[in-house]
Motif scaffolding. Structure first.
Motif, PDB file in Angstrom:
ATOM      1  N   TYR A 288     -14.224  -2.426   0.908  1.00  0.00           N
ATOM      2  CA  TYR A 288     -13.090  -1.540   1.123  1.00  0.00           C
ATOM      3  C   TYR A 288     -13.548  -0.079   1.086  1.00  0.00           C
ATOM      4  O   TYR A 288     -14.551   0.257   0.434  1.00  0.00           O
ATOM      5  N   CYS A 289     -12.796   0.783   1.724  1.00  0.00           N
ATOM      6  CA  CYS A 289     -12.920   2.219   1.496  1.00  0.00           C
ATOM      7  C   CYS A 289     -12.248   2.543   0.167  1.00  0.00           C
ATOM      8  O   CYS A 289     -11.623   1.675  -0.457  1.00  0.00           O
ATOM      9  N   ALA A 290     -12.355   3.793  -0.272  1.00  0.00           N
ATOM     10  CA  ALA A 290     -11.765   4.162  -1.562  1.00  0.00           C
ATOM     11  C   ALA A 290     -10.253   3.952  -1.565  1.00  0.00           C
ATOM     12  O   ALA A 290      -9.685   3.453  -2.542  1.00  0.00           O
ATOM     13  N   LYS A 291      -9.590   4.298  -0.479  1.00  0.00           N
ATOM     14  CA  LYS A 291      -8.128   4.157  -0.412  1.00  0.00           C
ATOM     15  C   LYS A 291      -7.713   2.704  -0.567  1.00  0.00           C
ATOM     16  O   LYS A 291      -6.841   2.361  -1.377  1.00  0.00           O
ATOM     17  N   HIS A 292      -8.335   1.814   0.173  1.00  0.00           N
ATOM     18  CA  HIS A 292      -7.932   0.424   0.146  1.00  0.00           C
ATOM     19  C   HIS A 292      -8.526  -0.320  -1.054  1.00  0.00           C
ATOM     20  O   HIS A 292      -7.947  -1.317  -1.512  1.00  0.00           O
ATOM     21  N   GLY A 293      -9.649   0.173  -1.590  1.00  0.00           N
ATOM     22  CA  GLY A 293     -10.151  -0.377  -2.840  1.00  0.00           C
ATOM     23  C   GLY A 293      -9.204  -0.077  -3.989  1.00  0.00           C
ATOM     24  O   GLY A 293      -8.909  -0.945  -4.821  1.00  0.00           O
ATOM     25  N   ALA A 294      -8.695   1.152  -4.020  1.00  0.00           N
ATOM     26  CA  ALA A 294      -7.719   1.526  -5.048  1.00  0.00           C
ATOM     27  C   ALA A 294      -6.453   0.690  -4.921  1.00  0.00           C
ATOM     28  O   ALA A 294      -5.884   0.236  -5.926  1.00  0.00           O
ATOM     29  N   ALA A 295      -6.003   0.469  -3.688  1.00  0.00           N
ATOM     30  CA  ALA A 295      -4.815  -0.349  -3.472  1.00  0.00           C
ATOM     31  C   ALA A 295      -5.048  -1.788  -3.911  1.00  0.00           C
ATOM     32  O   ALA A 295      -4.155  -2.437  -4.479  1.00  0.00           O
TER      33      ALA A 295
ATOM     34  N   PRO B 204      -5.441  13.966 -22.547  1.00  0.00           N
ATOM     35  CA  PRO B 204      -5.149  13.182 -23.750  1.00  0.00           C
ATOM     36  C   PRO B 204      -4.880  11.708 -23.449  1.00  0.00           C
ATOM     37  O   PRO B 204      -4.500  11.333 -22.331  1.00  0.00           O
ATOM     38  N   GLU B 205      -5.064  10.900 -24.459  1.00  0.00           N
ATOM     39  CA  GLU B 205      -4.738   9.473 -24.409  1.00  0.00           C
ATOM     40  C   GLU B 205      -3.230   9.289 -24.314  1.00  0.00           C
ATOM     41  O   GLU B 205      -2.463   9.952 -25.008  1.00  0.00           O
ATOM     42  N   VAL B 206      -2.796   8.376 -23.435  1.00  0.00           N
ATOM     43  CA  VAL B 206      -1.364   8.092 -23.278  1.00  0.00           C
ATOM     44  C   VAL B 206      -1.159   6.590 -23.093  1.00  0.00           C
ATOM     45  O   VAL B 206      -2.053   5.882 -22.629  1.00  0.00           O
ATOM     46  N   SER B 207       0.028   6.115 -23.460  1.00  0.00           N
ATOM     47  CA  SER B 207       0.404   4.715 -23.249  1.00  0.00           C
ATOM     48  C   SER B 207       1.368   4.640 -22.069  1.00  0.00           C
ATOM     49  O   SER B 207       2.360   5.378 -22.027  1.00  0.00           O
ATOM     50  N   LEU B 208       1.075   3.741 -21.128  1.00  0.00           N
ATOM     51  CA  LEU B 208       1.801   3.728 -19.864  1.00  0.00           C
ATOM     52  C   LEU B 208       2.220   2.326 -19.464  1.00  0.00           C
ATOM     53  O   LEU B 208       1.534   1.346 -19.759  1.00  0.00           O
ATOM     54  N   CYS B 209       3.330   2.244 -18.732  1.00  0.00           N
ATOM     55  CA  CYS B 209       3.716   1.004 -18.080  1.00  0.00           C
ATOM     56  C   CYS B 209       2.850   0.843 -16.828  1.00  0.00           C
ATOM     57  O   CYS B 209       2.089   1.743 -16.451  1.00  0.00           O
ATOM     58  N   LEU B 210       2.970  -0.295 -16.184  1.00  0.00           N
ATOM     59  CA  LEU B 210       2.148  -0.571 -15.002  1.00  0.00           C
ATOM     60  C   LEU B 210       2.383   0.455 -13.894  1.00  0.00           C
ATOM     61  O   LEU B 210       1.430   0.954 -13.289  1.00  0.00           O
ATOM     62  N   ASP B 211       3.638   0.793 -13.618  1.00  0.00           N
ATOM     63  CA  ASP B 211       3.922   1.733 -12.532  1.00  0.00           C
ATOM     64  C   ASP B 211       3.358   3.120 -12.821  1.00  0.00           C
ATOM     65  O   ASP B 211       2.789   3.769 -11.932  1.00  0.00           O
ATOM     66  N   CYS B 212       3.508   3.581 -14.060  1.00  0.00           N
ATOM     67  CA  CYS B 212       2.990   4.915 -14.397  1.00  0.00           C
ATOM     68  C   CYS B 212       1.467   4.923 -14.391  1.00  0.00           C
ATOM     69  O   CYS B 212       0.845   5.909 -13.981  1.00  0.00           O
ATOM     70  N   LEU B 213       0.847   3.830 -14.832  1.00  0.00           N
ATOM     71  CA  LEU B 213      -0.608   3.747 -14.753  1.00  0.00           C
ATOM     72  C   LEU B 213      -1.058   3.846 -13.307  1.00  0.00           C
ATOM     73  O   LEU B 213      -1.987   4.602 -12.983  1.00  0.00           O
ATOM     74  N   GLY B 214      -0.403   3.108 -12.420  1.00  0.00           N
ATOM     75  CA  GLY B 214      -0.767   3.171 -11.012  1.00  0.00           C
ATOM     76  C   GLY B 214      -0.567   4.552 -10.428  1.00  0.00           C
ATOM     77  O   GLY B 214      -1.385   5.033  -9.635  1.00  0.00           O
ATOM     78  N   THR B 215       0.525   5.208 -10.827  1.00  0.00           N
ATOM     79  CA  THR B 215       0.805   6.558 -10.338  1.00  0.00           C
ATOM     80  C   THR B 215      -0.308   7.534 -10.695  1.00  0.00           C
ATOM     81  O   THR B 215      -0.664   8.415  -9.891  1.00  0.00           O
ATOM     82  N   LEU B 216      -0.884   7.375 -11.875  1.00  0.00           N
ATOM     83  CA  LEU B 216      -1.940   8.281 -12.317  1.00  0.00           C
ATOM     84  C   LEU B 216      -3.327   7.839 -11.858  1.00  0.00           C
ATOM     85  O   LEU B 216      -4.153   8.665 -11.452  1.00  0.00           O
ATOM     86  N   LEU B 217      -3.595   6.537 -11.933  1.00  0.00           N
ATOM     87  CA  LEU B 217      -4.950   6.059 -11.667  1.00  0.00           C
ATOM     88  C   LEU B 217      -5.279   5.983 -10.186  1.00  0.00           C
ATOM     89  O   LEU B 217      -6.399   6.342  -9.778  1.00  0.00           O
ATOM     90  N   GLU B 218      -4.334   5.551  -9.357  1.00  0.00           N
ATOM     91  CA  GLU B 218      -4.662   5.326  -7.952  1.00  0.00           C
ATOM     92  C   GLU B 218      -5.164   6.595  -7.255  1.00  0.00           C
ATOM     93  O   GLU B 218      -6.169   6.539  -6.524  1.00  0.00           O
ATOM     94  N   PRO B 219      -4.549   7.770  -7.452  1.00  0.00           N
ATOM     95  CA  PRO B 219      -5.102   8.972  -6.823  1.00  0.00           C
ATOM     96  C   PRO B 219      -6.523   9.300  -7.303  1.00  0.00           C
ATOM     97  O   PRO B 219      -7.335   9.832  -6.529  1.00  0.00           O
TER      98      PRO B 219
END
Length: 206
Positions: free
Chosen positions: A169-176, A66-81
């Motif tokens: 970058y590799c995927a890990k460092h591109g995400a970072a 589902p669609e959710v509204s997130l702060c920057l930290d929560c977005l990073g927590t979900l998107l980076e992996p």
């Protein structure tokens, strides 16, 4: 299209109770992470499994989260992996932090349907096909090409898209790198951020 339950889709993220009550569901308001309680300056609407093709929703996963509204930290927590786990090739354009309202991934096969001008789509597609080298951080084969605002400030600059060196970058460092770039933006209200899908594509901003 089926949708996953909120807690199943986003374990570990705490959502504001008022954004999960019957009225919010009736009004189809997205659940908000608990950190948006006091209206912070940084917010993004995360719709991970949906692509918008000329304004029409086109789900890319079933069931979709589902669609959710997130702060920057929560977005990073979900998107980076999601970015780290993505095995495809990515061209990522650094967004203009002063004006962008969306930051989204489009797979190569959807460039035209998503409304990219043919010359822009051709330039991005060429870069996806041809970049090669090692990650600037760890030396493993690169799957990301990061193109900074200094190199390409607008997607209208097709020659710069084709010629800018970018950073590999590799995927890990591109995400970072992507997370770092978003973190440098003091204020944002993004209406649409999604997760990568398909075999290769680009992160674009408008």
């Amino acid at each position: 299209m089926a949708r996953m339950a909120l807690d199943q889709a986003y374990p570990g993220i705490s959502f504001r109770p008022k954004s999960r009550n019957w009225w919010a569901r009736l009004m189809r308001w997205p659940a908000e992470c608990i950190h948006l309680e006091n209206g912070p300056a940084w917010m993004a609407t995360f719709i991970p499994d949906t692509l918008y093709l000329r304004g029409k929703a086109a789900p890319r996963r079933n069931p979709a989260r589902p669609e959710v509204s997130l702060c920057l930290d929560c977005l990073g927590t979900l998107l980076e992996p999601e970015l780290v786990a993505y095995h495809g090739r990515v061209i990522a354009f650094e967004p203009d932090g002063e004006s962008f309202t969306q930051y989204f991934f489009v797979a190569r096969e959807d460039f035209a349907a998503a409304g990219l001008r043919s010359e822009v789509a051709a330039a991005v597609d060429k870069r996806i096909e041809n970049f090669s080298g090692e990650c600037a951080e760890c030396g493993v084969p690169a799957t990301w090409l990061w193109i900074s605002r200094r190199e390409v400030s607008s997607l209208d600059q097709t020659e710069r898209i084709e010629e800018s060196p970018g950073a590999l970058y590799c995927a890990k460092h591109g995400a970072a790198k992507l997370r770092e770039a978003l973190g440098k933006i003091d204020e944002a209200n993004l209406f649409y951020v999604n997760a990568p899908y398909g075999n290769s594509g680009a992160y674009l901003w408008i």
